[in-house]
Design an enzyme around this catalytic site. Sequence first.
Site, PDB file in Angstrom:
ATOM      1  CE  LYS A 167      -2.134  -1.074   3.846  1.00  0.00           C
ATOM      2  NZ  LYS A 167      -1.447  -2.336   4.175  1.00  0.00           N
TER       3      LYS A 167
ATOM      4  NE  ARG B 116      -4.730  -0.822   9.858  1.00  0.00           N
ATOM      5  CZ  ARG B 116      -3.543  -0.463   9.333  1.00  0.00           C
ATOM      6  NH1 ARG B 116      -3.447   0.518   8.484  1.00  0.00           N
ATOM      7  NH2 ARG B 116      -2.501  -1.130   9.688  1.00  0.00           N
TER       8      ARG B 116
ATOM      9  NE  ARG C 219       7.826  -2.138   6.155  1.00  0.00           N
ATOM     10  CZ  ARG C 219       6.527  -2.081   6.390  1.00  0.00           C
ATOM     11  NH1 ARG C 219       5.687  -1.646   5.459  1.00  0.00           N
ATOM     12  NH2 ARG C 219       6.048  -2.473   7.553  1.00  0.00           N
TER      13      ARG C 219
ATOM     14  NE  ARG D 119       6.155   0.043   9.926  1.00  0.00           N
ATOM     15  CZ  ARG D 119       5.017  -0.053   9.248  1.00  0.00           C
ATOM     16  NH1 ARG D 119       4.913   0.477   8.033  1.00  0.00           N
ATOM     17  NH2 ARG D 119       3.980  -0.665   9.777  1.00  0.00           N
TER      18      ARG D 119
ATOM     19  NE  ARG E 194       2.035  -4.460  11.088  1.00  0.00           N
ATOM     20  CZ  ARG E 194       3.139  -4.355  10.344  1.00  0.00           C
ATOM     21  NH1 ARG E 194       4.311  -4.720  10.852  1.00  0.00           N
ATOM     22  NH2 ARG E 194       3.078  -3.893   9.128  1.00  0.00           N
TER      23      ARG E 194
HETATM   24  P1  AP5 Z   1       4.818  -1.611   1.848  1.00  0.00           P
HETATM   25  O1  AP5 Z   1       4.479  -0.796   0.653  1.00  0.00           O
HETATM   26  O2  AP5 Z   1       5.580  -0.964   2.949  1.00  0.00           O
HETATM   27  O3  AP5 Z   1       3.507  -2.352   2.407  1.00  0.00           O
HETATM   28  P2  AP5 Z   1       2.229  -1.780   3.177  1.00  0.00           P
HETATM   29  O4  AP5 Z   1       1.031  -2.407   2.562  1.00  0.00           O
HETATM   30  O5  AP5 Z   1       2.274  -0.301   3.240  1.00  0.00           O
HETATM   31  O6  AP5 Z   1       2.465  -2.446   4.583  1.00  0.00           O
HETATM   32  P3  AP5 Z   1       2.442  -1.799   6.053  1.00  0.00           P
HETATM   33  O7  AP5 Z   1       3.211  -2.744   6.924  1.00  0.00           O
HETATM   34  O8  AP5 Z   1       2.864  -0.388   6.048  1.00  0.00           O
HETATM   35  O9  AP5 Z   1       0.948  -1.892   6.367  1.00  0.00           O
HETATM   36  P4  AP5 Z   1       0.288  -1.834   7.719  1.00  0.00           P
HETATM   37  O10 AP5 Z   1      -1.095  -1.623   7.315  1.00  0.00           O
HETATM   38  O11 AP5 Z   1       0.501  -3.008   8.603  1.00  0.00           O
HETATM   39  O12 AP5 Z   1       1.080  -0.665   8.506  1.00  0.00           O
HETATM   40  P5  AP5 Z   1       0.665   0.824   8.831  1.00  0.00           P
HETATM   41  O13 AP5 Z   1       1.878   1.626   8.826  1.00  0.00           O
HETATM   42  O14 AP5 Z   1      -0.478   1.233   8.007  1.00  0.00           O
HETATM   43  O15 AP5 Z   1       5.638  -2.897   1.311  1.00  0.00           O
HETATM   44  C1  AP5 Z   1       6.133  -3.882   2.201  1.00  0.00           C
HETATM   45  C2  AP5 Z   1       7.462  -4.443   1.664  1.00  0.00           C
HETATM   46  O16 AP5 Z   1       7.206  -5.162   0.450  1.00  0.00           O
HETATM   47  C3  AP5 Z   1       8.504  -3.373   1.291  1.00  0.00           C
HETATM   48  O17 AP5 Z   1       9.771  -3.839   1.628  1.00  0.00           O
HETATM   49  C4  AP5 Z   1       8.367  -3.229  -0.239  1.00  0.00           C
HETATM   50  O18 AP5 Z   1       9.586  -2.835  -0.854  1.00  0.00           O
HETATM   51  C5  AP5 Z   1       7.952  -4.629  -0.644  1.00  0.00           C
HETATM   52  N1  AP5 Z   1       7.061  -4.669  -1.808  1.00  0.00           N
HETATM   53  C6  AP5 Z   1       5.998  -3.859  -2.057  1.00  0.00           C
HETATM   54  N2  AP5 Z   1       5.375  -4.210  -3.197  1.00  0.00           N
HETATM   55  C7  AP5 Z   1       6.069  -5.287  -3.697  1.00  0.00           C
HETATM   56  C8  AP5 Z   1       5.895  -6.099  -4.861  1.00  0.00           C
HETATM   57  N3  AP5 Z   1       4.904  -5.891  -5.738  1.00  0.00           N
HETATM   58  N4  AP5 Z   1       6.787  -7.117  -5.049  1.00  0.00           N
HETATM   59  C9  AP5 Z   1       7.800  -7.341  -4.137  1.00  0.00           C
HETATM   60  N5  AP5 Z   1       7.995  -6.594  -3.039  1.00  0.00           N
HETATM   61  C10 AP5 Z   1       7.138  -5.576  -2.804  1.00  0.00           C
HETATM   62  O19 AP5 Z   1       0.129   0.686  10.314  1.00  0.00           O
HETATM   63  C11 AP5 Z   1       1.004   0.444  11.397  1.00  0.00           C
HETATM   64  C12 AP5 Z   1       0.243   0.469  12.700  1.00  0.00           C
HETATM   65  O20 AP5 Z   1      -0.328   1.773  12.915  1.00  0.00           O
HETATM   66  C13 AP5 Z   1      -0.947  -0.490  12.814  1.00  0.00           C
HETATM   67  O21 AP5 Z   1      -0.532  -1.767  13.222  1.00  0.00           O
HETATM   68  C14 AP5 Z   1      -1.809   0.224  13.863  1.00  0.00           C
HETATM   69  O22 AP5 Z   1      -1.292   0.016  15.149  1.00  0.00           O
HETATM   70  C15 AP5 Z   1      -1.615   1.668  13.503  1.00  0.00           C
HETATM   71  N6  AP5 Z   1      -2.623   2.139  12.531  1.00  0.00           N
HETATM   72  C16 AP5 Z   1      -2.365   2.573  11.251  1.00  0.00           C
HETATM   73  N7  AP5 Z   1      -3.505   2.917  10.639  1.00  0.00           N
HETATM   74  C17 AP5 Z   1      -4.515   2.728  11.533  1.00  0.00           C
HETATM   75  C18 AP5 Z   1      -5.927   2.884  11.477  1.00  0.00           C
HETATM   76  N8  AP5 Z   1      -6.549   3.322  10.379  1.00  0.00           N
HETATM   77  N9  AP5 Z   1      -6.635   2.578  12.585  1.00  0.00           N
HETATM   78  C19 AP5 Z   1      -6.034   2.138  13.704  1.00  0.00           C
HETATM   79  N10 AP5 Z   1      -4.698   1.936  13.819  1.00  0.00           N
HETATM   80  C20 AP5 Z   1      -3.953   2.220  12.744  1.00  0.00           C
HETATM   81 MG    MG Z   2       2.546   1.141   4.785  1.00  0.00          MG
END
Ligand code: AP5
Ligand code: MG
Length: 216
Positions: free
Chosen positions: A15, A90, A129, A162, A173
């Site tokens: 994402k 979410r 990552r 991270r 997660r």
């Molecule tokens: P990346 O693009 O970083 O993936 P992502 O989908 O953004 O994954 P996240 O871990 O950021 O999602 P998340 O939802 O768990 O975390 P968030 O920060 O939102 O890609 C991942 C890896 O894969 C990278 O190394 C990349 O290079 C590689 N890659 C990408 N595409 C590829 C491809 N096509 N082929 C090969 N490799 C690829 O949330 C973190 C925390 O914040 C949550 O746990 C929660 O505590 C809190 N939080 C955030 N939002 C909310 C909300 N709305 N409500 C409540 N709590 C929230």
């Molecule tokens: Mg992300």
Amino acid sequence: MATYIVLLGPPGVGKGTQAKILSEKTGLAHISSGDLFRENLKNETDLGKLAKSYMDKGELVPDDVTIAMIKDRLSRADCKAGAILDGFPRTPVQADALQKLLVSLNGDVNVVPFITADPKILIERLSGRWTCKAQGHIYNEKFNPPKVAGKCDIDGSELYQRDDDKAETVTNRIKVYLEQTTPLIDYYRAQKKLIEIDGMQPIEKVTDKLLSAIKN
Ligand code: AP5
Ligand code: MG
């Protein structure tokens, strides 16, 4: 009318990677709830301290504070044309709140690309990552390595891993995603806004699919 795109999909599916590229290509603001929490954490705000207690366990931060944070972010000038939402909503409560909020901003969620991938690959992607400290550019030591290890290709800043990418936190997660976020798949499918995108393809291919989904 402003354009709002919601990127849906499990942790590690890409994402953030795609939202950054789409934001550059479309000029729409990139809003990542996770990045906003991490920024608050870095600045040691009360919101950051509260969020940390949930993020460390891989749990969701409570809806009320999350919604208030996004409401504030969407009201800023760079969101006038709309935004790409990454990681929000979410929960169904967040999705309902977003709908109401966008009405007040004279907009609506236009399209919801739902990026999918094999659960096994998610853990592999997250454990490899590396993220840039300055602007959040995303790399992967196996799938998308930086030219120089530990340094961002784009702005030269240091790369970090991270805290919540530890194996046990990642497992929770994914569990939390399955329990609390997957209801949004049907929520947006019922509104005829959902478009499934195969996230197992190379990054550029996924971008192409997303761009054509957005155009249509
Ligand atoms: P990346 O693009 O970083 O993936 P992502 O989908 O953004 O994954 P996240 O871990 O950021 O999602 P998340 O939802 O768990 O975390 P968030 O920060 O939102 O890609 C991942 C890896 O894969 C990278 O190394 C990349 O290079 C590689 N890659 C990408 N595409 C590829 C491809 N096509 N082929 C090969 N490799 C690829 O949330 C973190 C925390 O914040 C949550 O746990 C929660 O505590 C809190 N939080 C955030 N939002 C909310 C909300 N709305 N409500 C409540 N709590 C929230
Ligand atoms: Mg992300």
